[in-house]
Scaffold this motif. Structure first.
Motif, PDB file in Angstrom:
ATOM      1  N   ASN A  62       0.866  -1.178   0.000  1.00 50.46           N
ATOM      2  CA  ASN A  62       0.000   0.000   0.000  1.00 50.46           C
ATOM      3  C   ASN A  62       0.908   1.235   0.000  1.00 50.46           C
ATOM      4  OD1 ASN A  62       0.798   0.378   2.764  1.00 50.46           O
ATOM      5  ND2 ASN A  62      -0.819  -1.033   3.400  1.00 50.46           N
ATOM      6  N   PRO A  63       0.352   2.430  -0.058  1.00 48.37           N
ATOM      7  CA  PRO A  63       1.215   3.619  -0.088  1.00 48.37           C
ATOM      8  C   PRO A  63       2.154   3.751   1.109  1.00 48.37           C
ATOM      9  CG  PRO A  63      -0.937   4.188  -0.906  1.00 48.37           C
ATOM     10  CD  PRO A  63      -1.048   2.768  -0.399  1.00 48.37           C
ATOM     11  N   LEU A  64       1.712   3.368   2.301  1.00 46.34           N
ATOM     12  CA  LEU A  64       2.603   3.430   3.459  1.00 46.34           C
ATOM     13  C   LEU A  64       3.826   2.550   3.231  1.00 46.34           C
ATOM     14  CD1 LEU A  64       3.205   4.265   6.414  1.00 46.34           C
ATOM     15  CD2 LEU A  64       1.972   2.197   7.115  1.00 46.34           C
ATOM     16  N   ILE A  65       3.607   1.320   2.784  1.00 47.52           N
ATOM     17  CA  ILE A  65       4.710   0.390   2.557  1.00 47.52           C
ATOM     18  C   ILE A  65       5.647   0.905   1.473  1.00 47.52           C
ATOM     19  CG2 ILE A  65       5.298  -1.936   1.724  1.00 47.52           C
ATOM     20  CD1 ILE A  65       2.641  -2.858   3.034  1.00 47.52           C
ATOM     21  N   MET A  66       5.079   1.426   0.378  1.00 49.75           N
ATOM     22  CA  MET A  66       5.928   1.843  -0.735  1.00 49.75           C
ATOM     23  C   MET A  66       6.659   3.151  -0.432  1.00 49.75           C
ATOM     24  SD  MET A  66       5.769  -0.767  -2.456  1.00 49.75           S
ATOM     25  CE  MET A  66       7.049  -0.154  -3.566  1.00 49.75           C
ATOM     26  N   ALA A  67       6.087   4.003   0.393  1.00 53.74           N
ATOM     27  CA  ALA A  67       6.829   5.186   0.836  1.00 53.74           C
ATOM     28  C   ALA A  67       8.008   4.744   1.689  1.00 53.74           C
ATOM     29  CB  ALA A  67       5.918   6.123   1.619  1.00 53.74           C
ATOM     30  N   SER A  68       7.785   3.762   2.557  1.00 57.51           N
ATOM     31  CA  SER A  68       8.855   3.233   3.400  1.00 57.51           C
ATOM     32  C   SER A  68       9.913   2.533   2.565  1.00 57.51           C
ATOM     33  CB  SER A  68       8.272   2.265   4.440  1.00 57.51           C
ATOM     34  OG  SER A  68       9.292   1.693   5.225  1.00 57.51           O
ATOM     35  N   VAL A  69       9.504   1.753   1.564  1.00 61.43           N
ATOM     36  CA  VAL A  69      10.454   1.091   0.660  1.00 61.43           C
ATOM     37  C   VAL A  69      11.342   2.124  -0.023  1.00 61.43           C
ATOM     38  CG1 VAL A  69      10.593  -0.089  -1.584  1.00 61.43           C
ATOM     39  CG2 VAL A  69       9.175  -1.045   0.247  1.00 61.43           C
ATOM     40  N   THR A  70      10.732   3.225  -0.448  1.00 61.46           N
ATOM     41  CA  THR A  70      11.488   4.289  -1.105  1.00 61.46           C
ATOM     42  C   THR A  70      12.495   4.907  -0.149  1.00 61.46           C
ATOM     43  OG1 THR A  70       9.587   4.741  -2.532  1.00 61.46           O
ATOM     44  CG2 THR A  70      11.261   6.470  -2.352  1.00 61.46           C
ATOM     45  N   ALA A  71      12.052   5.195   1.058  1.00 58.10           N
ATOM     46  CA  ALA A  71      12.932   5.785   2.062  1.00 58.10           C
ATOM     47  C   ALA A  71      14.107   4.862   2.370  1.00 58.10           C
ATOM     48  CB  ALA A  71      12.150   6.090   3.333  1.00 58.10           C
ATOM     49  N   THR A  72      13.839   3.573   2.494  1.00 55.32           N
ATOM     50  CA  THR A  72      14.899   2.601   2.785  1.00 55.32           C
ATOM     51  C   THR A  72      15.878   2.498   1.624  1.00 55.32           C
ATOM     52  OG1 THR A  72      13.370   1.328   4.180  1.00 55.32           O
ATOM     53  CG2 THR A  72      15.369   0.209   3.441  1.00 55.32           C
ATOM     54  N   ALA A  73      15.365   2.490   0.408  1.00 59.15           N
ATOM     55  CA  ALA A  73      16.215   2.344  -0.772  1.00 59.15           C
ATOM     56  C   ALA A  73      17.209   3.487  -0.912  1.00 59.15           C
ATOM     57  CB  ALA A  73      15.348   2.238  -2.029  1.00 59.15           C
ATOM     58  N   HIS A  78      11.240  10.602  -3.949  1.00 57.62           N
ATOM     59  CA  HIS A  78      11.928  11.127  -2.781  1.00 57.62           C
ATOM     60  C   HIS A  78      12.572  12.449  -3.139  1.00 57.62           C
ATOM     61  CE1 HIS A  78      16.196  10.476  -3.946  1.00 57.62           C
ATOM     62  NE2 HIS A  78      15.681   9.533  -4.729  1.00 57.62           N
ATOM     63  N   ARG A  79      12.655  13.305  -2.170  1.00 56.36           N
ATOM     64  CA  ARG A  79      13.347  14.588  -2.303  1.00 56.36           C
ATOM     65  C   ARG A  79      13.774  15.021  -0.920  1.00 56.36           C
ATOM     66  NH1 ARG A  79       9.880  19.648  -3.995  1.00 56.36           N
ATOM     67  NH2 ARG A  79       9.344  19.447  -1.774  1.00 56.36           N
ATOM     68  N   GLY A  80      15.034  15.379  -0.777  1.00 50.80           N
ATOM     69  CA  GLY A  80      15.511  15.782   0.536  1.00 50.80           C
ATOM     70  C   GLY A  80      15.305  14.680   1.540  1.00 50.80           C
ATOM     71  N   ASN A  81      14.621  14.994   2.632  1.00 51.69           N
ATOM     72  CA  ASN A  81      14.378  14.025   3.695  1.00 51.69           C
ATOM     73  C   ASN A  81      12.974  13.448   3.637  1.00 51.69           C
ATOM     74  OD1 ASN A  81      15.161  12.572   6.052  1.00 51.69           O
ATOM     75  ND2 ASN A  81      14.046  14.045   7.341  1.00 51.69           N
ATOM     76  N   VAL A  82      12.344  13.539   2.483  1.00 54.24           N
ATOM     77  CA  VAL A  82      10.956  13.094   2.371  1.00 54.24           C
ATOM     78  C   VAL A  82      10.798  12.015   1.305  1.00 54.24           C
ATOM     79  CG1 VAL A  82       8.677  13.822   1.585  1.00 54.24           C
ATOM     80  CG2 VAL A  82       9.880  15.180   3.283  1.00 54.24           C
ATOM     81  N   VAL A  97       7.602   9.798  -0.643  1.00 56.40           N
ATOM     82  CA  VAL A  97       6.156   9.832  -0.862  1.00 56.40           C
ATOM     83  C   VAL A  97       5.744   8.658  -1.740  1.00 56.40           C
ATOM     84  CG1 VAL A  97       6.043  12.327  -0.615  1.00 56.40           C
ATOM     85  CG2 VAL A  97       6.348  11.340  -2.883  1.00 56.40           C
ATOM     86  N   ALA A  98       4.498   8.245  -1.603  1.00 57.48           N
ATOM     87  CA  ALA A  98       3.946   7.184  -2.449  1.00 57.48           C
ATOM     88  C   ALA A  98       2.474   7.457  -2.666  1.00 57.48           C
ATOM     89  CB  ALA A  98       4.140   5.813  -1.798  1.00 57.48           C
ATOM     90  N   CYS A  99       2.011   7.199  -3.888  1.00 55.83           N
ATOM     91  CA  CYS A  99       0.608   7.442  -4.226  1.00 55.83           C
ATOM     92  C   CYS A  99       0.098   6.327  -5.128  1.00 55.83           C
ATOM     93  CB  CYS A  99       0.475   8.782  -4.951  1.00 55.83           C
ATOM     94  SG  CYS A  99      -1.199   9.148  -5.563  1.00 55.83           S
TER      95      CYS A  99
END
Length: 540
Positions: free
Chosen positions: A419-430, A506-510, A512-514
């Protein structure tokens, strides 16, 4: 405030050689044993065949019609269609029951010509929870040979009778008060898209919707027993609003950005890369299901971030390696790229930026069957239990059962769920190399255990995602300032529905996933949403 909803219803020849005779005798004995065994097993001509299959089929059809809301059709399968239709309608509507799930069990013969089919009823009551109970359908064969449900009030629920009925009572608390990370008040009035989130926060604090299904006397209305209770009153009065990790500015921008989804169901999550704190959770429509955190979707090609990680971790591929991107590839079924595109002689970098399905599927032999799921869990925390602060779905990457399913998992399809929460987290981890459990309220428990990604893999992933913006499918974000990296995704749903559109960035310290349900493509549907969001909040 109390509200009351009533359900009111009432082959002679030569002698054979001795050896042949013995052989024939042996065969005869075996045959006899086989027949005897068949009788003993109950499958011979005098076996008890059990209830008439047509009776069972009629019971299942009745339950299917009831479950699907086809009440006239369900009622027509009974001995009293008019009465059955009235009662079934009053029961489901009067108790705010939506989409009941009715599961038949093994049928039984009662000895009087009736066949009984027990069933389990799971009745979702709007806004409260699921009422689960067991009942049974009596079926009797009619003069024309047709089996029908022998109508009785008690088949709907064992305690429903001419003298007793059910009543639904609701009791609601005031909506939970919440603030963002800086103390600014958050509410459904100021941020409508937060409605499902705030309702979950209320339930977390012990408040929120409460109610009960009561059995009452039809004549006096006196309560005889509580059949089901939902919710609970807070043990103590709250000392103040619930403080969250949300940021009012990001939340407002996220809600406005979802307007770009053109009225389609959509969801968006924004979180901090360095600690996983959630800055915005937005849902469209604004009320109802918190799809951003609890939804279950195939993440489509956004999942290629994880697939690429698994390949890069073991040196199975490098960005400049040639991995051909044909128009079609057959693995169990015929796979193709979006709009049947092709890129002959493409590098892996090109495959990533153009989101080439056939290239990624062609690399499936580089990974063990369970390896993709292992990488997702070990490095990205996907499939572990997350304590976000509200109920969440934390992802699933099961080992593929066959070659077709393995091909699907390489591109975020099949049984891969997120879901968007998981994919935002995946992006942050990557892009950081380190998984941080997402959180919506401060101080949540963290029981996850992960391993950081190697720095070289992180650098490669960042370069791939940046190139997707500057020269690939996420070029909708190319005009925005900052070193934005992104990945698009298109996820098949069914033959009858358009694909879901995805984008992560991702940008800076953020991060996002939609997701936009039936958005067709990620760049065309989720892309404008993220463009609007990142334009509105230029500082991270």
């Amino acid at each position: 405030m109390n509200t009351h909803v009533d359900f009111t219803q009432p082959a002679p020849g030569r002698r054979r050689p001795r050896r042949a005779a013995k052989a024939l005798t042996a065969v005869a004995v075996v045959a006899a044993l086989a027949v005897g065994g068949a009788y003993a097993a109950g499958i011979g001509p005098f076996a008890d065949e059990g209830p008439d299959p047509e009776a069972t089929a009629e019971a299942r059809a009745f339950l299917a019609d009831w479950s699907a809301g086809r009440l006239p059709a369900a009622a027509a399968r009974t001995t009293s269609p008019d009465r059955a239709r009235q009662v079934l309608s009053s029961f489901t509507t009067g108790l705010d029951i939506t989409r009941p799930k009715l599961t038949a069990k093994a049928p039984k013969e009662t000895g009087d010509g009736t066949v009984t089919v027990p069933f389990t009823a799971r009745m979702p009551i709007t806004g409260l929870g699921t009422w689960t109970y067991t009942s049974a359908l009596p079926l009797r064969q009619q003069k024309d040979g047709v089996w029908k449900v022998d109508w009785k009030l008690s088949l709907v629920h064992p305690r429903l009778s001419d003298t007793e009925k059910f009543r639904l009572e609701r009791e609601e608390d005031k909506p939970v008060e919440a603030t963002d990370r800086d103390g600014e008040t958050l509410s459904g009035a100021t941020h409508p898209s937060l409605a499902p989130v705030l309702a979950q926060l209320a339930a977390r604090s012990g408040g929120g919707p409460r109610g009960a299904v009561l059995l009452v006397d039809r004549a006096s209305g006196e309560v005889e027993r509580t059949e089901a209770a939902f919710g609970k009153k807070p043990a103590t009065k709250s000392d103040g609003p619930v403080r969250t990790t949300l940021d009012a500015t990001w939340q407002s921008a996220a809600e406005r950005a979802l307007a770009e989804a053109d009225g389609k169901n959509a969801a968006l999550v924004v979180l901090r890369i360095d600690d996983g704190e959630i800055l915005a959770v937005a849902n469209s429509p604004a009320s109802g299901f918190n799809r951003a955190v609890s939804g279950t979707y195939a993440p489509g090609s956004t999942w290629k971030i994880v697939t690429s990680s698994a390949l890069l971790l073991k040196g199975a591929v490098a960005p400049d390696d040639v991995v051909d991107c044909p128009k079609y590839l057959t693995v169990g079924k015929k796979w193709q790229n979006v709009e049947t595109s092709e890129h002959p002689g493409a590098t892996f970098r090109k495959d990533f930026t153009e989101s080439c399905n056939t290239a990624f599927i062609s690399l499936r032999g580089k990974l063990g069957d369970g390896e993709l799921g292992d990488v997702a869990k070990k490095y990205f925390g996907v499939g572990q239990t997350w304590h976000v602060g509200v109920p969440s779905y934390d992802g699933s990457v099961p080992a593929p059962r066959d070659a077709t399913e393995k091909a699907a998992s390489m591109i975020g399809q099949g049984r891969v769920q997120a879901n968007p929460l998981i994919m935002a987290s995946v992006t942050a981890t990557a892009v950081s190399g380190t998984f941080h459990q997402p959180s919506l309220v401060p101080g949540t428990e963290d029981t996850t255990t992960t391993t950081p990604l190697p720095r070289e893999v992180v650098s490669q992933l960042r370069a791939l995602m940046r190139a997707t913006v500057t020269e690939g499918t996420a070029d909708v974000l190319a005009d925005l300032p900052g070193e934005i990296g992104a990945k698009t995704g298109t996820a098949e749903v069914s033959d009858d529905q358009d694909n879901n559109g995805w984008m992560v960035a991702h940008r800076g310290n953020v991060a996002v996933a939609c997701v936009v349900e039936e958005g067709v493509t990620g760049g065309g549907s989720a892309g404008p949403v993220l463009h609007s969001l990142l334009s509105a909040v230029p500082e991270d």
